[in-house]
Motif scaffolding. Structure first.
Motif, mmCIF file in Angstrom:
data_model
loop_
_atom_site.group_PDB
_atom_site.id
_atom_site.type_symbol
_atom_site.label_atom_id
_atom_site.label_comp_id
_atom_site.label_asym_id
_atom_site.label_seq_id
_atom_site.Cartn_x
_atom_site.Cartn_y
_atom_site.Cartn_z
ATOM 1 N N ALA A 79 0.804 -1.222 0.000
ATOM 2 C CA ALA A 79 0.000 0.000 0.000
ATOM 3 C C ALA A 79 0.838 1.272 0.000
ATOM 4 N N THR A 80 2.116 1.166 -0.387
ATOM 5 C CA THR A 80 2.944 2.361 -0.511
ATOM 6 C C THR A 80 3.949 2.122 -1.631
ATOM 7 N N ASP A 81 4.458 3.205 -2.195
ATOM 8 C CA ASP A 81 5.487 3.057 -3.222
ATOM 9 C C ASP A 81 6.886 3.221 -2.648
ATOM 10 N N LEU A 82 7.012 3.317 -1.331
ATOM 11 C CA LEU A 82 8.317 3.396 -0.690
ATOM 12 C C LEU A 82 8.920 2.005 -0.551
ATOM 13 N N GLY A 83 10.211 1.931 -0.616
ATOM 14 C CA GLY A 83 10.874 0.655 -0.429
ATOM 15 C C GLY A 83 12.351 0.842 -0.172
ATOM 16 N N MET A 84 13.033 -0.265 -0.001
ATOM 17 C CA MET A 84 14.477 -0.287 0.161
ATOM 18 C C MET A 84 15.040 -1.313 -0.838
ATOM 19 N N VAL A 85 16.019 -0.893 -1.589
ATOM 20 C CA VAL A 85 16.728 -1.810 -2.463
ATOM 21 C C VAL A 85 17.901 -2.384 -1.678
ATOM 22 N N ALA A 86 17.904 -3.696 -1.519
ATOM 23 C CA ALA A 86 18.924 -4.377 -0.722
ATOM 24 C C ALA A 86 19.760 -5.265 -1.635
ATOM 25 N N THR A 87 21.049 -5.062 -1.635
ATOM 26 C CA THR A 87 21.960 -5.873 -2.429
ATOM 27 C C THR A 87 22.881 -6.640 -1.490
ATOM 28 N N TYR A 88 22.692 -7.975 -1.460
ATOM 29 C CA TYR A 88 23.470 -8.844 -0.591
ATOM 30 C C TYR A 88 24.622 -9.420 -1.420
ATOM 31 N N ARG A 89 25.861 -9.211 -0.983
ATOM 32 C CA ARG A 89 27.026 -9.757 -1.688
ATOM 33 C C ARG A 89 27.744 -10.723 -0.738
ATOM 34 N N TRP A 90 27.748 -11.992 -1.121
ATOM 35 C CA TRP A 90 28.350 -13.035 -0.294
ATOM 36 C C TRP A 90 29.664 -13.503 -0.928
ATOM 37 N N THR A 91 30.693 -13.642 -0.123
ATOM 38 C CA THR A 91 31.949 -14.260 -0.545
ATOM 39 C C THR A 91 32.405 -15.207 0.547
ATOM 40 N N PHE A 92 33.301 -16.112 0.147
ATOM 41 C CA PHE A 92 33.786 -17.114 1.097
ATOM 42 C C PHE A 92 35.303 -17.164 1.031
ATOM 43 N N ASP A 93 35.967 -17.009 2.216
ATOM 44 C CA ASP A 93 37.425 -17.110 2.270
ATOM 45 C C ASP A 93 37.847 -17.958 3.460
ATOM 46 N N GLY A 94 37.082 -19.004 3.702
ATOM 47 C CA GLY A 94 37.231 -19.805 4.914
ATOM 48 C C GLY A 94 36.150 -19.432 5.909
ATOM 49 N N GLY A 95 35.692 -18.212 5.811
ATOM 50 C CA GLY A 95 34.519 -17.728 6.505
ATOM 51 C C GLY A 95 33.590 -17.093 5.487
#
Length: 978
Positions: free
Chosen positions: A799-815
């Motif tokens: 019911a609103t045109d507001l939002g949040m654009v979320a960009t998740y960037r995952w990498t692995f280096d042992g963790g």
């Protein structure tokens, strides 16, 4: 009948026709003796507390034949005195803040008027003659009989009354009877933001003491001046053996070398008043309160009040507090650097004031007066301006001053609270000034300050307080009153409403108090949550007893939880009120003495060095007693890591209020940052199979579309999951589903928190719900696989045109590393509750959480002042703050890393941590603590930022610096095996 007459009414029983008339009389009482000081005498006395026979009737029109000595009360219940009858199964409590629970129609009261009849049989010791019956407190109208003879009646619930019992006492068996009505004309004077709790709730005594004493003890430049007034049967003298004062006669004056009384140095001298028929013992404190050039002074030095407002309360006993509870209150105040108390909104039990004298607290003693509910009818008929109530208001002021006049801790008399304006204030003030010119007068409700000596406001925002400190406040219309007010010191008699999570803004208020001499400090509202013990809710608040008119949990607004456990707000207040400051430099620390009257000789100072939260060195510091610069020992060497110095000021020896080693103040400084951690080579995610070196998986290609991917490099696609290093992601949505073998949900961007009381009462909660932040939707727009996994999503409410654009960037280096970029979409105008991610994992795997960051308690942007950097451990249950009304709580701030359930979460550099066994939705829906039932999941919040807390439940909202506005932001986290 005059309120000050010493004669009793006609002996015998009143006809029933007079009951209603007396309840609705403006006269404050009849048959009473002159008010006098609360004194300790060697005159014989009988303690009449204990179990009385009791009967409750729903109306006032009940025969009063129960007062006859031969009346058969065998069918009645037993009721302890002191107590409130509705806490012992007779009726129910009710809570209102402002609203009267009866129609506003003074002096009339409803026909439904709970009426308690009391009977007490006691034996008079052989040879006893004469005596006075003293009732310390009964709410709200009490009529008293002795052996069938009416002694009189009284109002003024929290003030003592005495009757002459001598003519009616008998050898051997005596019958004392009392009738207490809940509602009377006096009820309109007692609308004091608390539970309505009728009954005889303070002590009852038969005493043969008759003397009254008023000791006047002032101090100037090392000399004390002493005189006294005596009203007794025959002559009398005063002696203070320690000062060599012997047989001082009334009206004469003597000076001596003395140590002054202050809240920091509560020096008392034992005094003895020897009368013809009794000996009185008092403790005398020499001190002088004055005002010069708008500054409040004690013994000629500026006085800064670091205060709290204290109602009398106990979760099982209501206002029938025990000596042990009173002492616990004073000890807790002292241990948390509180130096002042306002007795809101009535005189307390006299034992409390004795404790303030002994242990050291400045006191504003407030008259038993509040008419707040008349504000809801535009103050029409307000008793403060009704001449018919003049005698009653004057009577209350007289009884307050006369009872408490000998306490050195009392530095200001208060005419009452939230009673509007009117001619009767002048009547009270004029009498008080004449009777005791040594103490200034306070009253907040009249901004003109026409009848006061100090300028007082409630909940003024910081900007207004600063303007007053500068003497730049808005002028009054009357130039004469305006000029007079500008010459007054200013105090906030209430500020920083301590309701639920909070209050915020404490440090900013204290900075103003310390910067401007005109500002005499203030009193936080309030000391303790008034949650009544309840078998279902644990603690009850307004509405839990079916009251038709109530103010919900507004009675739960204290710095202590009902069981007297300190809340995070009190822990913060201790830090803000610290009497010692620390300023760190290169190899030195500047120790600042913030006491008003004492040096630092009673303290010892310890420097502690910690690396990653573990102590590696501890040193004693040689600090000048006046404060000043202190050279620090060599703090270099040792292993690497984030290195912190903490300096503690502790009691060097036992004090009456705390043991040696009690921490009074502390400061902390960062010595070295942690070295950058070594990184393994990043392992790229891969899906298996041939093709280009890098691939992309988009929302449009899901479901049978060809998967383009590079060569395997530590990750693989199987069973609809992308796995790497024991972690797994859903191949369609990109959401993490396993973390080192542990099934998880999330993390997902979250903007919501369970509203705090300040959020709800201040209006933010309503705006957030209207925006839909409590019902966010998540839409994955793109999932990309290259050197890592990138998920692009839009988070928005319906019911609103507001939002949040979320960009998740995952990498692995042992963790597993997450970089979350957040970008607002649309025009966000209101602050948002939080900015972070939420995730859950099996709850059975996690019992304890260990973290390195601020602790040990919760912290939010404008709270958590007492949190310090360290390594802390707590069970998940211990990480919850048990607010009576459940709400957002338990957030640990500036966390570097946390370990739980075999997983280590690190911030790059820090994050905020909350761990719960219930979801935010469940927390927001709960109304009492037992509503929160642990589930089988552990819900984690890993936050980048939070909206501040403020004090908008009553007072200003969050300061602009602590508003969380939607903006571009990045959260960086790392997950490892613990």
């Amino acid at each position: 009948m005059s309120s000050t007459t010493g004669e009793t009414v006609t002996n015998g029983l009143d006809p029933l026709g007079s009951i209603e008339m007396d309840l609705e009389t403006f006269t404050p009482g009849s048959g009473r003796l002159e008010p006098r000081a609360a004194l300790r005498s060697d005159a014989p006395a009988l303690d009449l507390n204990g179990t009385w026979r009791f009967r409750l009737s729903p109306t006032a029109n009940v025969p009063d034949d129960f007062a006859r000595p031969g009346y058969d009360d065998s069918g009645w219940a037993g009721l302890p005195v002191p107590s409130h009858w509705n806490l012992h199964g007779h009726g129910a409590p009710a809570y209102t803040n402002v609203s009267y629970p009866i129609p506003v129609d003074p002096p009339h009261v409803p026909d439904d008027n709970p009426t308690g009849d009391y009977r007490r049989v006691f034996d008079l010791p052989e040879g006893w003659t004469g005596g006075r019956l003293r009732f310390e407190g009964a709410e709200s109208f009490a009529r008293v009989w002795l052996n069938g003879h009416e002694l009189g009646f009284s109002t003024g619930s929290r003030l003592p009354v005495e009757y002459d019992a001598g003519p009616h006492l008998r050898p051997g068996r005596n019958v004392l009877a009392a009738r207490v009505h809940q509602w009377s004309a006096a009820t309109y004077l007692e609308d004091q933001d608390m539970w309505w709790l009728p009954g005889i709730f303070r002590d009852v005594t038969l005493t043969r003491s008759t003397a009254d004493v008023f000791v006047r003890a002032s101090y100037h430049d090392g000399r004390g001046t002493l005189s006294f007034e005596l009203n007794a049967a025959g002559p009398g003298t005063l002696s203070v053996p320690e000062l060599g004062i012997d047989a001082l006669e009334p009206g004469t004056e003597v000076t001596a070398d003395v140590e002054p009384w202050t809240a920091e140095t509560p020096r008392l001298y034992d005094a003895v008043v020897t009368c013809q028929e009794e000996t009185l013992r008092l403790r005398v404190g020499f001190r002088t309160i004055s005002i010069e050039d708008g500054v409040l002074l004690a013994n000629g030095r500026p006085l800064l009040l670091k205060g709290v407002n204290r109602h009398e309360f106990h979760p099982e006993r209501g206002r029938a507090v025990t000596y042990e509870s009173m002492r616990e209150d004073v000890l807790l105040m002292k241990r948390h650097n509180v130096n002042a108390v306002r007795t809101s909104h009535y005189p307390p039990h006299p034992d409390f004031l004795d404790l303030c004298d002994e242990l050291g607290l400045w006191v504003i003693d407030e008259c038993d007066l509040e008419t707040h509910g008349f504000g809801q009818v535009a103050w029409r008929g307000n008793p403060t301006d009704d001449p018919r109530y003049a005698d009653a208001l004057l009577d209350r002021m007289r009884r307050t001053v006369e009872r408490d006049k000998n306490h050195p801790s009392i530095i200001i008399w208060s005419l009452g609270n939230e009673a509007g304006v009117g001619r009767n204030l002048a009547v009270m003030a004029d009498w008080a000034r004449e009777r005791d010119p040594s103490r200034p007068l306070h009253y907040e409700g009249d901004r003109s300050c026409a009848h006061t000596d100090v300028y007082s406001l409630m909940y003024a925002p910081h900007a207004e307080v600063e303007a007053i400190g500068r003497r730049e406040e808005e002028p009054l219309d009357d130039p004469g009153l305006d000029a007079r007010r500008r010459r007054m010191p200013f105090l906030l008699c209430e500020y920083a409403h301590a309701m639920g999570n909070g209050p915020g803004g404490l440090a900013e208020y204290q900075e103003l108090f310390e910067r401007y001499p005109r500002l005499a400090g203030g009193f936080v509202w309030e000391w303790i949550d008034h949650g009544l013990a309840h078998p279902e809710h644990k603690y009850a608040y307004g509405g839990d007893y079916g009251e038709p008119v109530h103010d919900s949990n507004f009675v739960v607004d204290g710095l202590l939880f009902p069981d007297r456990t300190p809340s995070p707000g009190l822990i913060d207040l201790k830090k803000v009120f610290e009497p010692v400051g620390f300023e760190f430099g290169d190899g030195v620390v500047q120790v600042v003495n913030g006491y008003d009257f004492t040096d630092l000789s009673h303290l010892r100072f310890v420097a502690i060095v910690q690396v990653e939260g573990e102590t590696v060195a501890e040193h004693r510091l040689d600090v000048p007693t006046a404060g000043g610069e202190c050279k620090l020992p060599d703090l270099d060497g040792g292993r690497g890591g984030e290195r912190w110095l903490t300096v503690r000021a502790e009691l060097a020896a036992d004090q009456p209020w705390a043991a040696a080693g009690h921490e009074v103040a502390w400061g902390q400084a960062l010595l070295t940052h942690a070295l950058p951690r070594d990184r393994d080579v990043t392992v790229p995610f891969a899906c298996g199979g041939g093709g280009p070196a890098a691939g992309e998986l988009t929302a449009g290609e899901l479901g049978g579309a060809e998967l383009v991917a590079g060569e395997p490099a530590g990750g693989e696609l199987a069973g609809g999951e992308l796995t790497v290093g024991g972690c797994a992601f859903d191949a369609v949505t990109g959401w993490l589903v396993r973390l080192f073998g542990v099934p998880v949900e999330g993390p997902r961007l979250d903007l919501w928190r369970a509203p705090t009381d300040n959020d709800r009462y201040g209006g933010l909660d309503g705006r957030w719900r209207a925006l839909g932040l409590h019902r966010l939707t998540h839409r994955v727009d793109e999932v990309t696989l290259d050197d890592g996994l990138t998920v692009r999503a839009r988070v928005a409410p319906a019911a609103t045109d507001l939002g949040m654009v979320a960009t998740y960037r995952w990498t692995f280096d042992g963790g597993l590393r997450l970089v979350l970029d957040i970008e607002p979409d649309g025009e966000w105008r209101d602050p948002i509750p939080r900015l972070g991610v939420t995730m859950s994992l099996p709850g059975a795997a996690v019992d304890e959480v260990t973290w390195f960051g601020l602790g040990p308690g919760e912290a939010y942007p404008d709270t958590g002042l007492a949190a310090r950097v360290g390594r802390w451990s707590a069970t998940v249950e211990q990480m919850q703050t048990p607010y009576v009304y459940p709400q957002e709580n338990g957030h640990r701030a500036e966390v570097r890393w946390a370990e739980l359930g075999g997983i280590r979460v690190s911030g790059e550099p820090t994050f905020g941590l909350t761990a719960r066994r219930w979801s935010t939705g469940e927390l927001a829906a709960a109304r009492h603590r037992p509503d929160l039932v642990p589930g089988d999941r552990l819900h984690l919040h890993l936050d980048l930022a939070h909206q501040g807390i403020g004090t908008a439940s009553c007072g200003p909202g969050t300061l602009p610096a602590y508003d969380l506005l939607a903006r571009r932001a990045t959260l960086r986290l790392r997950f490892d095996r613990a």
